[in-house]
Design a protein around this motif. Structure first.
Motif, mmCIF file in Angstrom:
data_model
loop_
_atom_site.group_PDB
_atom_site.id
_atom_site.type_symbol
_atom_site.label_atom_id
_atom_site.label_comp_id
_atom_site.label_asym_id
_atom_site.label_seq_id
_atom_site.Cartn_x
_atom_site.Cartn_y
_atom_site.Cartn_z
ATOM 1 N N TYR A 54 -63.930 -104.339 -145.485
ATOM 2 C CA TYR A 54 -64.826 -105.633 -145.895
ATOM 3 C C TYR A 54 -65.628 -104.318 -146.592
ATOM 4 O O TYR A 54 -66.847 -104.581 -145.975
ATOM 5 C CB TYR A 54 -65.212 -106.552 -145.281
ATOM 6 N N GLY B 114 -58.929 -104.401 -149.661
ATOM 7 C CA GLY B 114 -58.347 -103.459 -150.730
ATOM 8 C C GLY B 114 -58.926 -103.989 -151.611
ATOM 9 O O GLY B 114 -59.054 -104.681 -152.791
ATOM 10 N N LYS B 115 -58.166 -103.138 -152.927
ATOM 11 C CA LYS B 115 -58.162 -103.372 -154.640
ATOM 12 C C LYS B 115 -56.971 -102.845 -155.092
ATOM 13 O O LYS B 115 -56.779 -102.249 -155.857
ATOM 14 C CB LYS B 115 -59.136 -102.572 -155.097
ATOM 15 N N GLY B 116 -55.882 -103.756 -154.197
ATOM 16 C CA GLY B 116 -54.877 -102.998 -154.557
ATOM 17 C C GLY B 116 -53.337 -103.074 -153.814
ATOM 18 O O GLY B 116 -51.970 -102.532 -153.817
ATOM 19 N N GLU C 123 -54.946 -112.222 -155.872
ATOM 20 C CA GLU C 123 -56.220 -111.828 -156.514
ATOM 21 C C GLU C 123 -56.326 -111.001 -156.186
ATOM 22 O O GLU C 123 -56.940 -109.073 -156.437
ATOM 23 C CB GLU C 123 -57.789 -112.353 -155.289
ATOM 24 N N ARG C 124 -55.583 -109.881 -154.176
ATOM 25 C CA ARG C 124 -55.910 -108.272 -153.811
ATOM 26 C C ARG C 124 -55.213 -107.817 -154.784
ATOM 27 O O ARG C 124 -54.560 -106.317 -154.211
ATOM 28 C CB ARG C 124 -55.927 -108.787 -152.364
ATOM 29 N N MET D 76 -51.946 -105.275 -157.517
ATOM 30 C CA MET D 76 -52.216 -105.000 -158.674
ATOM 31 C C MET D 76 -50.585 -105.184 -159.198
ATOM 32 O O MET D 76 -50.139 -104.938 -158.532
ATOM 33 C CB MET D 76 -52.358 -104.424 -159.024
ATOM 34 N N ALA E 213 -55.330 -98.802 -162.051
ATOM 35 C CA ALA E 213 -55.876 -99.484 -161.086
ATOM 36 C C ALA E 213 -55.133 -99.381 -159.950
ATOM 37 O O ALA E 213 -55.331 -98.942 -158.673
ATOM 38 C CB ALA E 213 -54.700 -100.870 -161.430
ATOM 39 N N VAL F 111 -57.424 -96.551 -158.873
ATOM 40 C CA VAL F 111 -58.759 -96.746 -157.986
ATOM 41 C C VAL F 111 -58.745 -97.753 -157.113
ATOM 42 O O VAL F 111 -58.933 -97.090 -155.711
ATOM 43 C CB VAL F 111 -59.469 -98.125 -158.756
ATOM 44 N N ALA F 112 -57.412 -97.750 -156.681
ATOM 45 C CA ALA F 112 -56.821 -98.229 -155.264
ATOM 46 C C ALA F 112 -56.516 -97.302 -154.753
ATOM 47 O O ALA F 112 -56.936 -97.276 -153.162
ATOM 48 C CB ALA F 112 -55.093 -99.746 -155.424
ATOM 49 N N ASP G 283 -59.989 -95.824 -153.471
ATOM 50 C CA ASP G 283 -60.850 -97.724 -153.160
ATOM 51 C C ASP G 283 -60.595 -97.165 -150.574
ATOM 52 O O ASP G 283 -60.934 -97.316 -149.982
ATOM 53 C CB ASP G 283 -60.250 -98.368 -152.998
#
Length: 491
Positions: free
Chosen positions: A133, A341-343, A370-371, A373, A380, A383-384, A387
């Motif tokens: 988080y 996470g971002k995917g 929502e989480r 990709m 994307a 980016v994941a 992250d």
């Protein structure tokens, strides 16, 4: 040869569909004596591990068998692509000698020394990055094992006694039926809600990542068993061994790129109809399609209501898996867990490519949440990955290659390994395992042990082949016997 499955991206070539694999099989090799009225002893639908095990066992026992597969390759939800000499496992990957059925296959075909160990120590970035988080810290792999073991043990300890007495052996789902029914009501989120007050923010993030990624079987099983060893030659090598063993018997016919749309059981003969309208006949059929694909086949007579309801509810696991090659060998020993996470929620080193670049395997949640990709969104993915990387080094990495297969968009999978929803085992497991007339069902999605894993699929294929052999032997023995003295039989 290239399969139409999977995709790879490089900076120079962009995104390309299709991957090279030794699992590709020419479309058809049917029994040359098989006319329209030919009846096989058995038809096996699906060439994943359950189907290959059943096919091999049937043919070696003298059964004339037809293997039908909708894809252009062997393996179902397990297969590997080979790119520039490196094997990328696109689906089910890790196997271990604690998995009795798949290890029997590995040793049978002389692959017992054919191992690669994931996360070999000693590279420059030899640690685990935890991202919880927005907060991030690097810890040793020993600390990672301690944290994962502790939170996973808490998650699994539903009876307060680590299941020592209520779940004495792994392969029996009829143990402690009252407790089983009670636990079966819980979703993973329900269990997380029960234990989260006993966890720090970091612990909770790790547990969420572990649950989304694997659902391991022992307190430290994520490292000890579930992500420890894979076949150096790749899963498709073992598929080839099993398939060619069946071919060598002279009892196998097969047709690939042959999706099945209808199965009709009437008058002791099962007719299987392919999408192109071709029909095949057999005394018995073993259907090994995944749970989420079962409803795409029409059955006559219709499946019982319990089977239909189970197929409609299906597996809830729609996660992503992908491969990323980063420039240089520095990330060989590195790993990462994180939430939200971002995917992606997990990423870890798994060998070096022939060019001495770091190969990482990543997992992410349902792409439609929502989480999640979409895997065809390369930016994307980058980016994941960044992250989960250490913040001070994320912008330095160079992406050499990205490889994936979109299992959720795959019509013959409709998801990844099986996670069953609440109340499913109690209501549907025994119903899914029961034959439907002369049609028998085999899948790791509803096996007795290692459910959702390669070992469960091999177990199911082995058991159903034995069912067919025993059933046909019994039917042969009960044929009417006529006294030879009357000149009709044996005259």
């Amino acid at each position: 040869m290239y399969t139409t499955d999977g995709a790879t991206w490089t900076q120079s070539a962009g995104l390309r569909k299709g991957l090279p694999t030794i699992g590709v099989v020419e479309p058809a090799k049917l029994n040359t004596d098989a006319g329209d009225d030919y009846v096989y002893d058995a038809i096996v639908i699906g060439a994943g591990y359950a189907g290959l095990t059943a096919t091999r066992d049937l043919t070696t026992q003298g059964k004339k068998t037809l293997l039908l597969e909708g894809r252009d390759r062997l393996g179902g939800r397990t297969w590997h692509a080979t790119i520039n000499g490196f094997n990328y496992e696109m689906g089910g990957t890790w196997v271990h000698w604690h998995m009795p059925h798949i290890y029997r296959e590995i040793s049978l075909y002389g692959l017992q020394d054919d191992w690669i160990v994931t996360q070999i120590p000693g590279s420059k970035e030899d640690y685990t990055t935890l991202t919880s988080y927005g907060e991030q810290r690097n810890i040793s792999h020993a600390e990672e094992a301690d944290i994962v073991g502790r939170v996973w043990r808490l998650f699994c300890n539903v009876d307060g006694d680590d299941l020592r007495h209520t779940w004495k052996y792994a392969f029996g789902t009829d143990q402690s039926p009252d407790l089983m029914a009670e636990w079966d009501k819980l979703s993973c989120q329900d269990r997380l809600d029960q234990v989260k007050r006993r966890l720090s923010v970091e612990d909770l993030a790790v547990l969420e990542a572990v649950v989304l990624q694997m659902g391991s079987h022992t307190p430290t099983g994520l490292n000890d068993i579930a992500l420890h060893t894979r076949l150096r030659s790749g899963q498709s090598k073992l598929h080839r061994c099993m398939f060619e063993h069946a071919v060598s018997t002279g009892n196998l016919s097969y047709s690939f790129q042959t999706p099945v749309v209808r199965i009709e059981d009437a008058n002791g003969i099962v007719t299987v109809v392919a999408r192109d309208g071709t029909s095949y006949r057999a005394k018995s059929v073993i259907a090994t399609v995944p749970l989420n694909v079962l409803s795409s086949i029409e059955f006559s007579p219709p499946l019982p209501q319990e089977k239909q309801a189970a197929a409609a509810e299906g597996s809830v696991n729609k996660c992503n898996k992908l491969h990323v090659d980063l420039n240089g060998p520095d990330w060989l020993s590195w790993g990462s867990l994180g939430a939200p996470g971002k995917g992606l929620i997990a990423l870890f080193g798994d060998g070096l490519t022939a060019a001495d670049n770091s190969h990482l395997v990543g997992f992410g949640p349902d792409p439609n949440t929502e989480r999640g990709m979409q895997l065809d969104d390369i930016e994307a993915i980058k980016v994941a990955v960044k992250d989960l990387l250490p913040k001070d080094k994320a912008e330095e990495v160079v992406f050499n290659r990205i490889v994936y297969h979109d299992w959720n968009a795959d019509e013959f999978a409709k998801g990844t390994w099986c996670y069953l929803p609440p109340n499913f085992i109690t209501k549907y497991l025994s119903a899914l395992q029961r034959p439907h007339g002369n049609v028998i069902f085999a899948s790791g999605d509803f096996s007795d042990g290692w459910r959702g894993w390669i070992d469960g699929a091999v177990q199911a294929g082995m058991q159903t082949a034995k069912q067919v052999i025993d059933l046909q032997s019994k039917q042969q023995k009960v044929l009417p016997k006529v006294n030879a003295a009357n000149g009709v039989n044996g005259a």
